[in-house]
Design a protein around this motif. Structure first.
Motif: not given
Length: 227
Positions: A1-23
Motif C-alpha cells: 500500500m502506498t503512502g497516498a493510499e494510507d492517507s486516504r480518508p476512511v469512507r463510511i456508510v451510515v444505515a439507520d431508519d431514523q433520520e436524526v440518528v443518520r444525521a
C-alpha cells in the motif's frame, strides 16, 4: 500500500431508519479529517445498494430497519470478497439480533449512546482490519446466546492443528496476541501467524468471527450463570 493510499480518508456508510440518528452520526464523523461519510441509507436494502455504489470501508448498521433488517443486509454486504467492515448499532448490549449479526459477518457493535471518541476509535479500528472486540460485552453477548441456542460440536475445526486449535480457544477467551504468546511461551509474531492461519482455514474475517466460531463449534462452552 502506498503512502497516498494510507492517507486516504476512511469512507463510511451510515444505515439507520431514523433520520436524526443518520444525521447525528454523520455530523460527528464529518468533524474528523480522516473520516468521511460517503453515503447514508434508511433501510437495509438501501444500505446494500449504497455499499455497491460508494464502496465504503466501514458501515454503521442499525439492527432493526424496514424493507430489509440489518442482519440480512450485513449478510449480503459481507458476502463480497472486498466487503467493508460492518459495525452494528444497537440500544442495548445483550441484544439477540446483534448476536445474529455477528454470526452474519459483522465485526463488532456499538451502543447508540456511544461516546464521540469511542465512535471515532471504533471506526478507525475496524477500518484498519482489526475486529472491534469489546472484551467484556462482546464475549458476554456471544456466550449468552450461544448458551441459549447450543449447537452440536462441529467437524469444521478438523482442519486446524492442535496448536492452532489452542490459539483459537485462547482468542475466544479474550486474550490478546501478547497474552497468548506469554501463555504459550512463544513469540508474538508466531501467535499472529497462528491466528492468520486459523482465520484462513475457517474462512473467517477477523477475531470476532473467530470467537463466534469457537462457541458455534463447541470448542468453547458458555459459562453458566455469567461466571
Amino acid at each position: 500500500m502506498t503512502g497516498a493510499e494510507d492517507s486516504r480518508p476512511v469512507r463510511i456508510v451510515v444505515a439507520d431508519d431514523q433520520e436524526v440518528v443518520r444525521a447525528g452520526f454523520g455530523a460527528l464523523l464529518g468533524t474528523q479529517p480522516d473520516l468521511v461519510v460517503a453515503g447514508t441509507a434508511a433501510d437495509g436494502a438501501a444500505a446494500v445498494a449504497a455499499c455497491r455504489e460508494h464502496r465504503p470501508d466501514v458501515v454503521l448498521m442499525d439492527v432493526r430497519m424496514p424493507v430489509m433488517d440489518g442482519i440480512e443486509a450485513t449478510r449480503r454486504i459481507t458476502a463480497a470478497a472486498d466487503a467493508p467492515r460492518v459495525l452494528m448499532l444497537t440500544t442495548f448490549d445483550l441484544d439477540e439480533h446483534v448476536y445474529d449479526a455477528l454470526v452474519a459477518g459483522a465485526s463488532g457493535f456499538l451502543l447508540k449512546d456511544v461516546t464521540t471518541e469511542r465512535l471515532f476509535d471504533a471506526v478507525r479500528v475496524v477500518a484498519a482490519g482489526e475486529a472491534l472486540l469489546a472484551p467484556a460485552v462482546t464475549r458476554r453477548l456471544i456466550g449468552e446466546f450461544a448458551r441459549l441456542r447450543p449447537r452440536p460440536p462441529s467437524a469444521a475445526l478438523d482442519a486446524l492443528t492442535p496448536r492452532e486449535t489452542e490459539v483459537l480457544r485462547l482468542v475466544a477467551e479474550g486474550l490478546t496476541n501478547a497474552e497468548i504468546a506469554a501463555r504459550l511461551v512463544v513469540g508474538e509474531e508466531t501467535v499472529k501467524t497462528h491466528v492468520s492461519r486459523v482465520l484462513r482455514k475457517l474462512g473467517l474475517r477477523d477475531r470476532v468471527q473467530a470467537v463466534v466460531a469457537a462457541y458455534e463449534t463447541g470448542l468453547v462452552l458458555p459459562r453458566l450463570g455469567g461466571r
